[in-house]
Design an enzyme around this catalytic site. Structure first.
Site, PDB file in Angstrom:
ATOM      1  N   ASP A  33      -2.326 -10.618  -2.340  1.00 55.88           N
ATOM      2  CA  ASP A  33      -2.947 -10.141  -1.106  1.00 55.88           C
ATOM      3  C   ASP A  33      -4.438  -9.880  -1.349  1.00 55.88           C
ATOM      4  OD1 ASP A  33      -1.982  -8.796   1.685  1.00 55.88           O
ATOM      5  OD2 ASP A  33      -3.633  -7.620   0.835  1.00 55.88           O
ATOM      6  N   ASP A  56      -4.653 -12.915   3.683  1.00 50.54           N
ATOM      7  CA  ASP A  56      -5.944 -12.368   4.111  1.00 50.54           C
ATOM      8  C   ASP A  56      -7.056 -12.763   3.146  1.00 50.54           C
ATOM      9  OD1 ASP A  56      -4.481 -10.828   2.360  1.00 50.54           O
ATOM     10  OD2 ASP A  56      -4.644  -8.978   3.508  1.00 50.54           O
ATOM     11  N   HIS A 115      -6.030  -7.309  -0.525  1.00 49.18           N
ATOM     12  CA  HIS A 115      -6.258  -5.892  -0.847  1.00 49.18           C
ATOM     13  C   HIS A 115      -5.481  -5.465  -2.093  1.00 49.18           C
ATOM     14  CE1 HIS A 115      -6.708  -6.293   3.600  1.00 49.18           C
ATOM     15  NE2 HIS A 115      -7.798  -5.593   3.360  1.00 49.18           N
ATOM     16  N   HIS A 129       0.818  -1.227   0.000  1.00 46.81           N
ATOM     17  CA  HIS A 129       0.000   0.000   0.000  1.00 46.81           C
ATOM     18  C   HIS A 129       0.848   1.273   0.000  1.00 46.81           C
ATOM     19  CE1 HIS A 129      -3.675  -2.219   0.451  1.00 46.81           C
ATOM     20  NE2 HIS A 129      -3.308  -2.755   1.596  1.00 46.81           N
TER      21      HIS A 129
END
Lengths: 362, 362
Positions: free
Chosen positions: B206, B296, B208, B170
């Site tokens: 991931d 995740d 996200h 991120h």
């Protein structure tokens, strides 16, 4: 001398139960109903103010300065969150992820989440502006208060005062934050322009820079925005309000910022105000002055660091009155609940006394 | 079959005592030291992984993808806050005011607060990425872990795995958030380019979207970024990761996003991964694959909503191994502490087995 109109709506009372997050700490929101209640009580006790409720003005004046997406979001986000089960009962909605300039830099997408708290992060810029069930109606009512206040001045009163709550000057075109949702002062200024004025001045005496008002009129030559505020290098909202910001395009030169040092007292403040008023006089407004009036410049304000005392507000108000313009005074910030009423009385009494009788039409 | 190198540093242990704010609620940070500890323990127990500490690589590789202002801020902000007395003891620094795109739109100033938490709001985009005393050293060590992992692969291992904590994907050029400070995967990809590769592929598995990685290589034709992730219309980070985002300029076509519906299981995931791997094969990388590896996507992840099971990771890893590229696997997210070790073993064992012996140099 006739009494001075004060416009007040009880709709703000439902914008309550608020929390805010400062530096990762949850605390009661400084922007609380008691602020407006205290001001109203102090003016009531004064006996020379006449109170009225606002007229409804609908959405058009709001949509003249705000994007419809902001309005629709604020209208629906609470109900959407309740429906989606993300409100955890009655607690306030505060975004946790923000569409920052550094995030979107060099990435093409402008698509946003359709609804819900995640969408808030594209419109809100802080964790201090909670939304509860009554927020939208309160914000709508605050706009009605502001517009009704302006109409009293247009109808002949030299001064009218709107107890706007929530306040407005941090709200921009597609932006809310800083306890603000709709920009009450900007909406009034735009209404004055649409009513025929060719030069409208907004004077912002809140402790914080009115980034929203500045943004809305940044490229507008017909609205002068002049603000005295704590230097954004140390003070919220941090990312605007420097002296070098002067507007652009048709608005080049019609933004003027006077950042102030910590512990600025009435002498320093009056010196900056003198410069600010000269800017307004040079602009030669042909409409009432729109005054964004904050009392977070007070020496004991819990989130300010200036050093004005209650009596100082009378001196500053006389200076404002010296412009000779009728004044649409709209409440912005001020968080020392025990003093905000006295500060408002100090300012408004002196401003009323200072305004020349010729300023109004009656 | 030789054992697989795992790079791990204990520096991450000082990035702890973390809180995050979700929708106005303070909670323990999901991104906690136990994540890396659990993975390390599981791999140790497996017996076929050899552990090493990272080599120090200095700042140059970080400055190759991040602005120096971000690096300096992260280096100094905690000490500055302590000195200024704003840390309230040992609690984490979390910004409360953000320099959003909607805030700066149409306003000219780019001046920022010189230091302190207020400056964080120009670089951070959420309230989930706390800074404590040990954060900067942990973030630096995570970069060293990533670079050391890459060097093992360049030296001949078909697979090496870096337990990067904090994670990285991120973090953008001047941006941090989403538990990430420096973009470990992007730093490795850039290092591979500087080492002579002309086509480097990053695969991001991931849950996200890796908005930071996408941003860094958005206009780069020499680095392909391919990501499978939860659809940003419902999932963090909300403001990027749509299928329509494909890069621009020299990078037009070298970004590929595969947003996934809630409850996507291994069948749906494998179908998207098949497309993603075809994109990578078509790109014909001449360097090891950089793998941003999050768990995740697990069915019981506390902040995810996909439906992968532990055994599924083996199937997906075999697909990745089918590319025939050596793999620099770098840990990103994954917050189901009780399962993250088993998930890592499932994935890494299968990937190692699937990688053709010819992929490495030894």
């Amino acid at each position: 001398m006739s009494s001075t109109p004060v416009i007040y709506s009880t709709a703000h009372l439902a914008h309550e139960g608020l929390i805010e997050l400062q530096d990762g700490v949850v605390m009661p929101c400084y922007e609380m109903p008691q602020r407006a209640i205290a001001i109203r009580q102090a003016l009531k006790a004064e006996g020379t103010y006449r109170f009225a409720t606002p007229l409804e003005h609908g959405l058009d004046p709001i949509l003249a300065v705000h994007d419809v997406e902001l309005v629709r979001l604020l209208e629906h986000v609470w109900a959407d969150a309740v429906e989606a089960g993300v409100t955890h009962g009655t607690r306030a909605l505060i975004p946790d992820t923000f569409r920052t300039a550094a995030y979107v830099h060099g990435q093409a997408s402008s698509q946003l989440p359709d609804s819900g708290p995640a969408r808030l992060g594209a419109f809100c810029f802080d964790t201090a502006t909670p939304i509860v069930a009554g927020t939208y109606e309160a914000a709508r009512a605050a706009v009605d208060v502001a517009l009704t206040t302006a109409e009293r001045v247009l109808a002949g009163d030299r001064l009218a005062y709107g107890i706007c709550r929530p306040p407005g000057h941090h709200a921009g075109r597609s932006l809310f934050g800083g306890y603000c949702f709709f920009n009450n002062a900007a909406i009034v200024a735009q209404r004055l322009v649409e009513g025929g004025a060719s030069r409208v001045a907004i004077l912002d005496l809140d402790y914080h820079h009115g980034n929203g008002t500045q943004q809305i009129f940044w490229e507008r030559g017909d609205v002068l925005y002049v603000s005295l505020h704590a230097d954004p290098r140390r003070a919220y909202p941090y990312f605007s309000g420097h002296a070098a910001e002067k507007g652009s395009g048709a608005g080049a030169g019609t933004t003027a910022n006077f950042p102030l040092a910590a512990r600025t007292d009435v002498e320093g403040y009056a010196a900056a105000l003198d410069d600010a008023l000269r800017r307004i006089a040079d602009f030669a407004p042909d409409a009432p002055l729109v005054l964004s009036l904050g009392f977070d410049t007070f020496e004991r304000d819990p989130i300010g660091d200036l050093a004005l005392r209650t009596a100082d507000y009378a001196r500053l108000a006389r200076m404002v009155g010296g412009l000779g313009l009728p004044v649409v005074a709209l409440q912005e910030g001020g968080y020392a609940i025990d003093a905000i009423g006295a500060n408002a009385v100090s300012f408004l009494n002196a401003l009323r006394d200072a305004l020349p009788a010729t300023a109004g039409k009656t």
